[in-house]
Design a protein around this motif. Structure first.
Motif, PDB file in Angstrom:
ATOM      1  N   CYS A 168       0.830  -1.212   0.000  1.00 38.47           N
ATOM      2  CA  CYS A 168       0.000   0.000   0.000  1.00 38.47           C
ATOM      3  C   CYS A 168       0.864   1.261   0.000  1.00 38.47           C
ATOM      4  CB  CYS A 168      -0.929   0.017   1.203  1.00 38.47           C
ATOM      5  SG  CYS A 168      -2.221  -1.252   1.164  1.00 38.47           S
ATOM      6  N   ASN A 169       1.866   1.260   0.856  1.00 43.54           N
ATOM      7  CA  ASN A 169       2.713   2.447   0.980  1.00 43.54           C
ATOM      8  C   ASN A 169       3.610   2.674  -0.235  1.00 43.54           C
ATOM      9  OD1 ASN A 169       1.628   3.023   3.453  1.00 43.54           O
ATOM     10  ND2 ASN A 169       3.298   2.130   4.635  1.00 43.54           N
ATOM     11  N   SER A 170       3.774   1.641  -1.062  1.00 45.50           N
ATOM     12  CA  SER A 170       4.628   1.774  -2.244  1.00 45.50           C
ATOM     13  C   SER A 170       3.897   2.333  -3.454  1.00 45.50           C
ATOM     14  CB  SER A 170       5.221   0.408  -2.614  1.00 45.50           C
ATOM     15  OG  SER A 170       4.226  -0.436  -3.196  1.00 45.50           O
ATOM     16  N   ILE A 171       2.579   2.553  -3.336  1.00 37.46           N
ATOM     17  CA  ILE A 171       1.803   3.040  -4.484  1.00 37.46           C
ATOM     18  C   ILE A 171       2.391   4.362  -4.983  1.00 37.46           C
ATOM     19  CG2 ILE A 171      -0.458   3.891  -5.238  1.00 37.46           C
ATOM     20  CD1 ILE A 171      -1.719   2.000  -3.170  1.00 37.46           C
ATOM     21  N   PRO A 172       2.723   4.465  -6.277  1.00 41.47           N
ATOM     22  CA  PRO A 172       3.319   5.688  -6.813  1.00 41.47           C
ATOM     23  C   PRO A 172       2.336   6.864  -6.804  1.00 41.47           C
ATOM     24  CG  PRO A 172       3.639   3.832  -8.305  1.00 41.47           C
ATOM     25  CD  PRO A 172       2.627   3.410  -7.294  1.00 41.47           C
ATOM     26  N   VAL A 173       2.833   8.011  -6.465  1.00 41.04           N
ATOM     27  CA  VAL A 173       2.058   9.251  -6.532  1.00 41.04           C
ATOM     28  C   VAL A 173       2.916  10.264  -7.291  1.00 41.04           C
ATOM     29  CG1 VAL A 173       0.968  11.128  -5.261  1.00 41.04           C
ATOM     30  CG2 VAL A 173       0.896   8.788  -4.350  1.00 41.04           C
ATOM     31  N   TYR A 174       2.429  10.708  -8.445  1.00 43.34           N
ATOM     32  CA  TYR A 174       3.152  11.706  -9.237  1.00 43.34           C
ATOM     33  C   TYR A 174       2.651  13.077  -8.815  1.00 43.34           C
ATOM     34  CZ  TYR A 174       4.590   7.662 -11.909  1.00 43.34           C
ATOM     35  OH  TYR A 174       5.131   6.447 -12.279  1.00 43.34           O
ATOM     36  N   LEU A 175       3.585  13.920  -8.363  1.00 41.81           N
ATOM     37  CA  LEU A 175       3.206  15.119  -7.622  1.00 41.81           C
ATOM     38  C   LEU A 175       3.599  16.418  -8.322  1.00 41.81           C
ATOM     39  CD1 LEU A 175       1.830  15.082  -4.817  1.00 41.81           C
ATOM     40  CD2 LEU A 175       4.047  15.653  -3.838  1.00 41.81           C
ATOM     41  N   PRO A 176       2.604  17.263  -8.641  1.00 41.68           N
ATOM     42  CA  PRO A 176       2.892  18.619  -9.100  1.00 41.68           C
ATOM     43  C   PRO A 176       2.902  19.572  -7.903  1.00 41.68           C
ATOM     44  CG  PRO A 176       0.572  18.177  -9.401  1.00 41.68           C
ATOM     45  CD  PRO A 176       1.172  16.947  -8.753  1.00 41.68           C
ATOM     46  N   SER A 177       2.933  20.854  -8.160  1.00 37.98           N
ATOM     47  CA  SER A 177       2.866  21.834  -7.078  1.00 37.98           C
ATOM     48  C   SER A 177       1.504  21.750  -6.399  1.00 37.98           C
ATOM     49  CB  SER A 177       3.076  23.242  -7.626  1.00 37.98           C
ATOM     50  OG  SER A 177       1.988  23.595  -8.480  1.00 37.98           O
TER      51      SER A 177
END
Length: 416
Positions: A168-177
């Motif tokens: 669960c904690n490894s799920i990728p999150v692509y983050l902008p500002s």
């Protein structure tokens, strides 16, 4: 020389930085910076439920399980009405999940994501993320929504798929500002709100239809004829007086792509796409025509019936999905269809089934069924009125499908 070397290293570092940045296909104006790749567990604290299930449900904190999660929505209550106290939560090792936490399903039906609308407690099939200041909680929900394929890939492959805490904690999150996150989340939230409104309208219209059918077919609500005069009293007749068994015709040249099936619970007729599992050589099929009444012998009492539309004219079904002709001068087909379509009515037809093992309702038995008929003119008014309601429901359903498709496209383009 040193200057040149320094300049070269700077350019390489800048190029490497640019390569490490990611860019979505669709952007809002004024946002052009690249996104960074993070992990959900690095952006959030997480809450993993305790292993013990509560035994005392006498508190005021909602006890949330997978069926309570409406995808991309907010959770405010338990559908089962179960609530526990803080003391009970502490006793079983469960933590209170704060409002605006993001909750995901991690057992079985992976990929369901929602937001805690209030403080609550989750069971062992769920996992909660408490977002840091770096990530908008709504953006996080939508971001995780796009990672269903990843979740299925890392899940443990057993009879029931599941993700552990590390998965669960490894799920990728692509983050902008943060401002871009908020812009994206607000836009997708507006799309979800529109879908919610359409769904509520559809539910209300379906409830109205159900209520009006009960009144119409019980005689509590009647149409009137010309000059406001009442129609004659309804008359009980056998279906065999207004319907008949047609001559059975086998297809001249069998086409496996022309098989039809009837869905349960008044879901209509569909082309049978699961022909690979059928024993075609061992089954006899018959040609069916538009306007005929077709039903499942084994599932008449589960709402498996309908009228064959023009697009399925000339298609085939087996003897277990027989077709009957309407005697047009004696009945309005839509009247019969709607009369039978009331769930409390077709449930009662199980008493007609006979045989050992899988019980069936044969055509001769079905045609002995007695129902109340109004005159043809009133039948037509009833059928027309209900068909108009169906048309409105169909429009709403198509709008919901369209907005779902629109949102799916947005998720693919707004996220990396």
């Amino acid at each position: 020389m040193r200057t040149g070397t320094t300049h070269s290293k700077t350019e390489k570092r800048s190029a490497a930085l640019r390569r490490s940045k990611l860019f979505p296909t669709l952007r809002f104006k004024k946002f052009d910076e690249g996104w960074t790749k993070e992990k959900a567990g690095e952006l959030c604290e997480c809450i993993v439920p305790g292993r013990n299930k509560p035994t005392q449900f006498d508190g005021d904190i909602e006890w949330i399980t997978t069926p309570d999660i409406l995808h991309n929505s907010s959770i405010f209550n338990s559908k089962s009405g179960l609530r526990i106290s803080k003391e009970e939560a502490k006793r079983v090792g469960s933590k209170i999940v704060p409002k605006n936490s993001v909750i995901i399903s991690c057992v079985g039906d992976l990929g369901l994501v929602a937001i805690a609308g209030i403080e609550l407690v989750i069971n062992q099939q769920l996992h909660a993320f408490l977002p840091s200041k770096k990530v908008d909680y709504r953006f996080l929900m939508y971001s995780i929504t796009t990672q269903e394929r990843y979740m299925n890939r890392v899940a443990t492959k057993t009879a029931i798929r599941f993700m552990n805490k590390n998965n669960c904690n490894s799920i990728p999150v692509y983050l902008p500002s943060l401002p871009e996150q908020q812009k994206i989340a607000s836009f997708l939230g507006a799309v979800d709100e529109k879908k919610k409104q359409l769904t509520q309208k559809k539910v209300l219209l379906e409830l109205y239809k159900k209520g009006i059918m009960q009144q119409l077919f019980s005689g509590k609500l009647r149409f009137k004829g010309k000059n406001g005069n009442p129609y004659p009293d309804w008359e009980e007749k056998r279906l065999g007086e207004v319907m008949k068994i047609p001559k059975k015709v086998k297809p001249i040249k069998f086409d496996v792509n022309k098989l039809i099936t009837v869905k349960l619970h008044n879901k209509g007729l569909f082309k049978n796409e699961r022909t690979e599992s059928l024993k075609l050589g061992a089954t006899t099929y018959f040609v069916r025509n538009k306007g005929q009444f077709i039903y499942g012998r084994q599932n008449l009492f589960n709402g498996a019936f309908g009228i064959i539309p023009e697009k399925f004219d000339g298609f085939y079904s087996s003897r277990d999905l027989p077709a009957l002709d309407f005697i047009k001068e004696k009945v309005v087909p839509g009247f019969v269809l709607f009369y039978l379509s009331r769930k409390n009515y077709y449930d009662s037809l199980e008493s007609l089934a006979s045989g050992s093992g899988c019980k069936r309702v044969h055509e001769t038995t079905f045609l002995e069924l007695k129902i109340n008929f109004s005159c043809l003119e009133e039948q037509q008014k009833i059928a027309t009125y209900l068909l108009r309601i169906d048309a409105k429901i169909s429009v709403l359903n198509n709008q919901i499908i369209q907005i779902q498709t629109f949102k799916k496209g947005l998720l693919q383009q707004l996220f990396v």
